[in-house]
Design an enzyme around this catalytic site. Structure first.
Site, PDB file in Angstrom:
ATOM      1  N   SER A   1      98.243  37.203 121.367  1.00 41.25           N
ATOM      2  CA  SER A   1      97.694  37.462 120.507  1.00 41.25           C
ATOM      3  C   SER A   1      96.576  37.268 120.184  1.00 41.25           C
ATOM      4  O   SER A   1      95.483  37.672 120.396  1.00 41.25           O
ATOM      5  CB  SER A   1      99.002  37.104 119.786  1.00 41.25           C
ATOM      6  OG  SER A   1      98.887  36.615 117.769  1.00 41.25           O
TER       7      SER A   1
ATOM      8  N   ASP B   1      94.715  40.826 114.413  1.00 45.40           N
ATOM      9  CA  ASP B   1      94.146  40.168 115.658  1.00 45.40           C
ATOM     10  C   ASP B   1      94.684  41.298 116.791  1.00 45.40           C
ATOM     11  O   ASP B   1      94.232  42.065 116.875  1.00 45.40           O
ATOM     12  CB  ASP B   1      96.042  38.719 115.632  1.00 45.40           C
ATOM     13  CG  ASP B   1      96.874  39.478 115.793  1.00 45.40           C
ATOM     14  OD1 ASP B   1      96.781  40.524 115.115  1.00 45.40           O
ATOM     15  OD2 ASP B   1      97.918  38.587 115.926  1.00 45.40           O
TER      16      ASP B   1
ATOM     17  N   ASP C   1      96.793  41.496 118.891  1.00 44.16           N
ATOM     18  CA  ASP C   1      97.907  42.497 119.010  1.00 44.16           C
ATOM     19  C   ASP C   1      98.743  42.849 117.913  1.00 44.16           C
ATOM     20  O   ASP C   1      99.430  44.160 118.380  1.00 44.16           O
ATOM     21  CB  ASP C   1      98.922  41.993 119.969  1.00 44.16           C
ATOM     22  CG  ASP C   1      99.706  41.042 119.296  1.00 44.16           C
ATOM     23  OD1 ASP C   1      99.258  40.721 118.352  1.00 44.16           O
ATOM     24  OD2 ASP C   1     100.828  40.660 119.215  1.00 44.16           O
TER      25      ASP C   1
ATOM     26  N   ASP D   1      99.881  42.612 115.033  1.00 42.99           N
ATOM     27  CA  ASP D   1     100.845  42.038 114.299  1.00 42.99           C
ATOM     28  C   ASP D   1     100.609  41.801 113.566  1.00 42.99           C
ATOM     29  O   ASP D   1     101.084  40.834 112.470  1.00 42.99           O
ATOM     30  CB  ASP D   1     101.841  41.409 115.428  1.00 42.99           C
ATOM     31  CG  ASP D   1     101.911  39.950 115.330  1.00 42.99           C
ATOM     32  OD1 ASP D   1     100.248  39.971 115.786  1.00 42.99           O
ATOM     33  OD2 ASP D   1     102.456  39.060 116.318  1.00 42.99           O
TER      34      ASP D   1
END
Length: 449
Positions: free
Chosen positions: A100, A239, A241, A243
């Site tokens: 992340s 960010d 990833d 999400d």
């Protein structure tokens, strides 16, 4: 008791605390857990842009194949894309190789079940228990061994789905996107351009080691400057990833997850799509979040930090929107997890429908001063039992009274104790938070132990 899994899967420093051997063992254990019945079983694996992604994907895939599971590798794709495809393409489970917002030397492994949901604590405990008894996992031979297939074209299905969640287009809008040199790099700028917006992409050239490096939703300063310099309608930051999603208005001011939820929830209420007029936040949500929603006839409820806990509350009561201040926002109507791309296009839809500047929508919520200080510790265990720490927290709470609050918690993914204070007076908050953080550092800090 879960020890490998944190609040968002298994994370660590690659080749140190997160070894390829562990990824292989996790693959075997996950295969054994999800694929107990006879017949063909399939996993989907996606990753962000970290240099270690391909290594961990290979190791995890080998473990799954050793348990008799077939693996489709989609390649670089936002985390919510894996959640969506796992559900719609009929996989037994999905996996994302990502840490992340963490820096590139870290990586992680997080699982989704066949319905696209993150795993509850109990399931993670069971997988970990299987892993610790690795010798008992059945090892198929011959044609019982799984195979690996590269399936990058699946990513296009997710891209098209994101576009389908909004009617009309974004013609006339000018937007700067910051993809954090991560999974959104080849997704969001293109999606917005295909929907008619004029897009200025920054930090969309990943090279394996520049993910989250001074960019993205945790380092938004460059985006703020770029938005003002270019005179655009807004900026969007994801960010690593994708999400998470944060916005910057035309004046360069940041809209965090709280503000974005207020904006979207009020539009949903207007359209009759906000079940029970309820919005789900977390204990980290700003005091202004609840006050703004109450002013416009909505209610709020808080959960533990972690978007999966937000989702559990939403599913239990069929709520329509929830999320975190950090930008994890869940629209169950569209996806089963926080989705930074869907958050982006839904917020742009609200901006288009209202015909206002984003700064005007931003003013719907007044943010109370909030200070967050992270203290690096040698151990997070048992901090709540430390009398000096607890005394310092009680003293801060008494001083703030009803006009503020103190929240101290251990990070679920890093060796940190987070000290947050919120209230009306910034100087008072800074002093109180500094006092508590100093006690935590004295008692548990790395340099003092």
């Amino acid at each position: 008791m879960v020890t490998l899994f944190g609040t968002d899967g298994v994370r660590g420093l690659v080749n140190s605390t997160l070894m390829p051997e562990l990824a292989y063992q996790l693959g075997r254990a996950a295969g054994a857990y999800f694929c107990k019945t006879k017949g063909e079983h399939r996993f989907l694996i996606g990753m962000d842009t970290r240099i270690s992604g391909s290594m961990l994907t290979a190791a995890l895939s080998a473990g799954l194949c050793a348990s008799g599971v077939n693996v489709d590798v989609v390649g670089v794709i936002p985390t919510p894309g894996v959640a969506y495809l796992t559900k719609t393409e009929g996989y037994d489970a999905g996996v994302v190789i990502s840490a992340s917002h963490n820096p590139f030397p870290d990586n992680g492994i997080k699982f989704f079940d066949r319905n696209g949901y993150k795993l509850p604590d109990k399931t993670e405990e069971e997988i970990e228990n299987i892993l610790r008894h690795d010798e008992e996992i059945v090892r198929p031979t011959g044609d019982g061994i799984g195979v690996i297939r590269d399936y990058p074209e699946l990513a296009e299905k997710y891209r098209n789905y994101v576009k389908s969640t909004v009617d009309g287009d974004f013609k006339g809008m000018k937007i700067v996107t910051d993809s954090a040199n991560g999974a959104a790099s080849s997704f969001l700028p293109g999606i917005l351009a295909e929907l008619g917006a004029e897009v200025i992409p920054i930090f969309n050239q990943p090279n394996g080691v520049n993910i989250n490096n001074g960019c993205g939703s945790t380092h938004i300063e460059t985006l703020q400057k770029k938005v003002v310099e270019e005179g655009v309608d807004c900026g969007i930051a994801n960010d690593g990833d994708a999400d998470r999603c944060l916005f910057v208005d035309e004046k360069g001011k940041v809209l965090d997850g709280d503000h974005l939820m207020v904006i979207n929830a009020l539009q949903m209420k207007k359209e009759g799509r906000l079940n029970d007029n309820m919005v789900v936040g977390t204990v980290m949500s700003n005091l202004g979040f609840g006050k703004a929603l109450k002013k416009y006839g909505c209610q709020t409820v808080s959960t533990k930090v972690g978007d999966r806990y937000v989702l559990e509350e939403m599913l239990k009561h069929n709520y329509s929107i929830g999320g975190e201040q950090s930008g994890h926002i869940i629209f169950p109507e569209f996806n089963t997890t926080g989705d930074g791309l869907i958050t982006a296009v839904q917020t742009l839809r609200v901006l288009r429908e209202n015909g206002k500047k984003l700064s005007e929508l931003n003013s719907l919520m007044t943010t109370y001063p909030q200070i967050l200080k992270n203290v690096e510790v040698y151990s997070k265990n048992g901090w709540e039992e430390n009398e000096l720490i607890m005394d310092s927290i009680r003293a801060g709470e008494e001083e703030l009274g009803a006009d503020g609050r103190i929240l101290v918690r251990a990070s679920g993914t890093e060796p940190l104790i987070r000290v947050m204070g919120e209230g009306k007076e910034l100087n008072q908050l800074e002093r109180i938070v500094d006092d508590i953080a100093s006690v935590v550092e004295h008692e548990l800090g790395v340099e003092n132990n």
